[in-house]
Design a protein around this motif. Structure first.
Motif, PDB file in Angstrom:
ATOM      1  N   GLU A  33      79.612  32.357 -39.216  1.00 24.75           N
ATOM      2  CA  GLU A  33      78.445  33.029 -39.778  1.00 24.75           C
ATOM      3  C   GLU A  33      78.395  32.853 -41.285  1.00 24.75           C
ATOM      4  O   GLU A  33      79.422  32.929 -41.967  1.00 24.75           O
ATOM      5  N   PRO A 108      73.458  38.505 -41.174  1.00 25.43           N
ATOM      6  CA  PRO A 108      73.923  37.238 -40.579  1.00 25.43           C
ATOM      7  C   PRO A 108      72.856  36.151 -40.728  1.00 25.43           C
ATOM      8  O   PRO A 108      72.032  35.930 -39.847  1.00 25.43           O
ATOM      9  N   ARG A 347      80.281  38.327 -33.037  1.00 24.86           N
ATOM     10  CA  ARG A 347      78.993  37.663 -33.200  1.00 24.86           C
ATOM     11  C   ARG A 347      77.922  38.707 -33.527  1.00 24.86           C
ATOM     12  O   ARG A 347      77.837  39.748 -32.894  1.00 24.86           O
ATOM     13  N   LYS A 348      77.085  38.435 -34.525  1.00 21.69           N
ATOM     14  CA  LYS A 348      76.146  39.432 -35.025  1.00 21.69           C
ATOM     15  C   LYS A 348      74.709  39.163 -34.554  1.00 21.69           C
ATOM     16  O   LYS A 348      74.293  38.024 -34.354  1.00 21.69           O
ATOM     17  N   TYR A 349      73.989  40.260 -34.427  1.00 17.20           N
ATOM     18  CA  TYR A 349      72.553  40.252 -34.138  1.00 17.20           C
ATOM     19  C   TYR A 349      71.915  41.253 -35.088  1.00 17.20           C
ATOM     20  O   TYR A 349      72.488  42.314 -35.346  1.00 17.20           O
ATOM     21  N   ALA A 350      70.733  40.953 -35.614  1.00 18.11           N
ATOM     22  CA  ALA A 350      70.167  41.821 -36.643  1.00 18.11           C
ATOM     23  C   ALA A 350      68.735  42.219 -36.331  1.00 18.11           C
ATOM     24  O   ALA A 350      67.964  41.465 -35.709  1.00 18.11           O
ATOM     25  N   VAL A 365      72.732  45.835 -37.883  1.00 18.71           N
ATOM     26  CA  VAL A 365      73.469  44.663 -37.415  1.00 18.71           C
ATOM     27  C   VAL A 365      74.313  45.070 -36.210  1.00 18.71           C
ATOM     28  O   VAL A 365      75.208  45.910 -36.322  1.00 18.71           O
ATOM     29  N   ILE A 367      77.019  44.183 -33.242  1.00 19.05           N
ATOM     30  CA  ILE A 367      78.183  43.310 -33.056  1.00 19.05           C
ATOM     31  C   ILE A 367      78.346  43.028 -31.576  1.00 19.05           C
ATOM     32  O   ILE A 367      78.588  43.941 -30.774  1.00 19.05           O
ATOM     33  N   ASN A 368      78.155  41.773 -31.221  1.00 16.35           N
ATOM     34  CA  ASN A 368      78.222  41.314 -29.836  1.00 16.35           C
ATOM     35  C   ASN A 368      77.146  41.932 -28.953  1.00 16.35           C
ATOM     36  O   ASN A 368      77.241  41.869 -27.729  1.00 16.35           O
ATOM     37  N   THR A 426      72.730  48.548 -45.036  1.00 17.63           N
ATOM     38  CA  THR A 426      73.109  47.772 -43.857  1.00 17.63           C
ATOM     39  C   THR A 426      74.017  48.621 -42.990  1.00 17.63           C
ATOM     40  O   THR A 426      75.049  49.119 -43.465  1.00 17.63           O
ATOM     41  N   TYR A 428      76.213  48.767 -39.407  1.00 15.36           N
ATOM     42  CA  TYR A 428      76.774  48.097 -38.238  1.00 15.36           C
ATOM     43  C   TYR A 428      76.781  49.090 -37.072  1.00 15.36           C
ATOM     44  O   TYR A 428      77.251  50.230 -37.228  1.00 15.36           O
ATOM     45  N   TRP A 432      83.794  46.537 -34.327  1.00 18.11           N
ATOM     46  CA  TRP A 432      84.276  45.529 -33.375  1.00 18.11           C
ATOM     47  C   TRP A 432      85.707  45.742 -32.954  1.00 18.11           C
ATOM     48  O   TRP A 432      86.124  45.374 -31.867  1.00 18.11           O
TER      49      TRP A 432
END
Length: 433
Positions: A33, A108, A347-350, A365, A367-368, A426, A428, A432
């Motif tokens: 990333e 990300p 692995r990130k998704y936003a 964000v 995580i997975n 931001t 999370y 994780w």
């Protein structure tokens, strides 16, 4: 065929591949990333720029015979690695923020899913483009945002490397500048270009009368005359005398620009040249533009400060391994824990959380997992590359349109030029670990 971009990289990218081939881990599935741990001091948001250029560079990332011969002569890697590089083709997937999107710490920006060897070798190429272009675009966005409806012209080609000048013009246009002085940027990217004359043209002639007369005869009364070579007041009188009240513009490039703008505007109006525009240049940055907003200025020409990121010539982005294939075949998060350089694994998704009125309030964000949209939010991850093929637009005009929309949804705090926190926090969704 375009020149190869394969050697626009660091030596250690290839020695890592050699070692990974030897250990048997080169084909281990991985996720890399690109993100920024923080924004430069004083910045409330960043702008993603250079993605289109990076994707085009990926298309040309091939080790041809010339590149392989160089690596062999320099003994950079062994024969096994050279054979692997000869067949290199990126076959993985890349997702990330659309070019022109605004970003915050931890966003990300690029998520590269591939084997270790295929992904690690792209680190330097991607970061060199993203760090430069995003720095320029972030500065340009602040400048064009402060300027509001007054156009900004990028004119910093003489203050940077010749290829960086083209990239800078692209990044500035993406972030709201109206045009550039760089003709190659105009040819390559379809950016409007403009320019008239420098002080050398005035000094070429016996006096300003001769200079202005020839410029007007050649370029017409709609041209912009540079009026600060000698005496501004006298030059403005002469300009209107020669061009008439249809004179297109006058340019101020030195002195107390705020006071001069007021004086010149009053003078032009007295002379009947009420539609003649005042263009201001001279080492402008976002702070100078903010100060000039109170003055009757019609356009700004910005050079050094925009092409050097207005004090922050690199965006501070990094490219890190955040997930790898475990011994059991599943993916597991990995992260650095070193002081001041820690990263977040997985692995990130936003997603951008927005109010019912459409104002951005938070960067989420996951995580997975993909964050849940509550109905007003906007997903940020878009496909860029699928199975090695570029699937996203790479032109600057699409990115410019996206930036206009993304910037419009930011809260008022995003426009502050003072020190402070990012405009959006931001968050999370999950730890994780």
């Amino acid at each position: 065929m375009n020149p190869s971009t394969a050697l626009l990289t660091d030596h250690y990218e290839l020695t890592m591949i050699q070692a990974a081939l030897a250990s048997g881990h080169a084909d281990r599935r991985c996720v890399f990333e690109a993100f920024a741990r923080r924004l430069p001091d004083g910045r409330r948001y960043g702008v993603v720029a250079g993605t289109g250029r990076a994707l085009e560079a990926l298309r040309d990332f091939r080790f041809g015979q010339e590149e392989l011969d160089f690596l062999a002569r320099q003994r950079v890697v062994d024969r096994r690695t050279l054979d692997w590089l000869a067949d290199y083709r990126f076959t993985g997937d890349i997702t990330g923020y659309a070019e022109g999107e605004v970003y915050f710490p931890g966003s990300p920006l690029l998520v590269v899913e591939s084997t270790f060897a295929q992904g690690v070798v792209l680190e330097t190429l991607f970061l060199s483009i993203l760090n430069h272009d995003s720095a320029v675009a972030s500065a340009a966005s602040r400048m064009s945002g402060v300027a509001q409806d007054r156009p900004c012209v990028e004119m910093g080609s003489r203050r940077t490397h010749e290829e960086a000048a083209v990239a800078s013009a692209r990044a500035a246009y993406l972030a709201g500048f109206a045009s550039t002085s760089n003709l190659e940027a105009g040819r390559r990217h379809g950016i409007p270009t403009m320019g008239t004359a420098a002080h050398s043209y005035t000094l070429l002639h016996g006096d300003e009368r001769e200079s202005f007369t020839h410029q007007l005869a050649s370029l017409g009364p709609a041209t912009t005359l540079l009026v600060d070579t000698y005496d501004v007041t006298g030059a403005v009188d002469l300009a209107v005398e020669l061009a008439g009240t249809a004179l297109g513009g006058v340019r101020l490039d030195s002195g107390d620009l705020v006071n001069q703008a007021f004086e010149v505007r009053a003078q032009l109006d007295r002379l009947g040249a009420t539609d003649t525009r005042i263009v201001v240049t001279s080492d402008l940055d976002e702070y100078a533009i903010a100060a000039l907003q109170a003055a009757p200025v019609d356009a700004y020409g910005v050079g050094t400060k925009v092409v050097t990121g207005s004090g922050h010539p690199a965006a501070g982005m990094v490219y890190k391994l955040v997930s790898r294939e475990g011994d059991g075949g599943g993916m597991e998060g990995v992260a650095k824990a070193s002081k001041d350089k820690a990263s977040v694994g997985g692995r990130k998704y936003a997603l951008r959380r927005r109010s019912p009125e459409g104002v951005a309030t938070e960067e989420i964000v996951g995580i997975n997992e993909t964050p849940e949209n509550d109905g007003d939010d906007r997903g940020l991850m878009v496909p860029l590359v699928r199975a090695g093929e570029v699937v996203a637009p790479t032109d600057v005009h699409t990115a410019r349109e996206h930036h206009t929309l993304a910037r419009a949804e930011l809260p008022p705090s995003a426009w502050r030029l003072s020190q402070g926190d990012p405009a959006l926090p931001t968050t999370y969704l999950d730890d994780w670990s």
